[in-house]
Scaffold this motif. Structure first.
Motif, PDB file in Angstrom:
ATOM      1  N   SER A   1       0.847  -1.188   0.000  1.00 11.19           N
ATOM      2  CA  SER A   1       0.000   0.000   0.000  1.00 11.19           C
ATOM      3  C   SER A   1       0.881   1.236   0.000  1.00 11.19           C
ATOM      4  N   CYS A   2       0.384   2.286  -0.592  1.00  9.91           N
ATOM      5  CA  CYS A   2       1.111   3.563  -0.612  1.00  9.91           C
ATOM      6  C   CYS A   2       0.093   4.683  -0.480  1.00  9.91           C
ATOM      7  N   VAL A   3       0.276   5.491   0.541  1.00  9.23           N
ATOM      8  CA  VAL A   3      -0.614   6.625   0.779  1.00  9.23           C
ATOM      9  C   VAL A   3       0.111   7.918   0.446  1.00  9.23           C
ATOM     10  N   ALA A   4      -0.532   8.735  -0.341  1.00 12.57           N
ATOM     11  CA  ALA A   4       0.016  10.040  -0.695  1.00 12.57           C
ATOM     12  C   ALA A   4      -0.614  11.123   0.161  1.00 12.57           C
ATOM     13  N   SER A   5       0.222  12.084   0.564  1.00 13.67           N
ATOM     14  CA  SER A   5      -0.282  13.202   1.348  1.00 13.67           C
ATOM     15  C   SER A   5       0.486  14.457   0.956  1.00 13.67           C
ATOM     16  N   GLY A   6       0.011  15.588   1.459  1.00 11.57           N
ATOM     17  CA  GLY A   6       0.671  16.849   1.153  1.00 11.57           C
ATOM     18  C   GLY A   6      -0.114  17.652   0.143  1.00 11.57           C
TER      19      GLY A   6
END
Length: 115
Positions: free
Chosen positions: A21-26
């Motif tokens: 899993s990979c979560v993007a933020s910002g």
């Protein structure tokens, strides 16, 4: 800036499965593409699979039929389900996102497949 955080790597036996899993933020406005690359010791980083915001996918030949990439746009998350893992899949897997002509990378997660 976009930050990417991967999870789900680990040690698995040949034939096993893992889900990354990979979560993007910002500063997220439009992540046109998200995907997974991998780098084995002594080798160049290579594409494993990618998916656009519209759901179009692209797989490396080595991943076709075994890996499935998916994406939840509402959660800014991309997944990689890896089945029938082989020792040659052993590598550090990196999440990638592309926005406004800029590539962003995660820190990587180790996947080790034992024979």
């Amino acid at each position: 800036q976009v930050q990417l955080v991967e999870s789900g790597g680990g040690l698995v036996q040949t034939g096993g499965s893992l889900r990354l899993s990979c979560v993007a933020s910002g500063s997220i406005f439009s992540l046109k593409s998200m995907g997974w690359y991998r780098q084995a010791p002594g080798k160049q980083r290579e594409l494993v699979a990618a998916i656009t915001s519209g759901g179009s996918t692209n797989y490396a030949d080595s991943a076709k039929g075994r890996f499935t990439i998916s994406r939840d746009n509402a959660k800014n998350t991309v997944y990689l389900l890896m089945n029938s893992l082989k020792p040659e899949d052993t590598a550090v897997y990196y999440c990638n996102a592309f926005q406004f002509f800029t590539n962003y990378w995660g820190q990587g997660t180790q996947v080790t497949v034992s024979s």
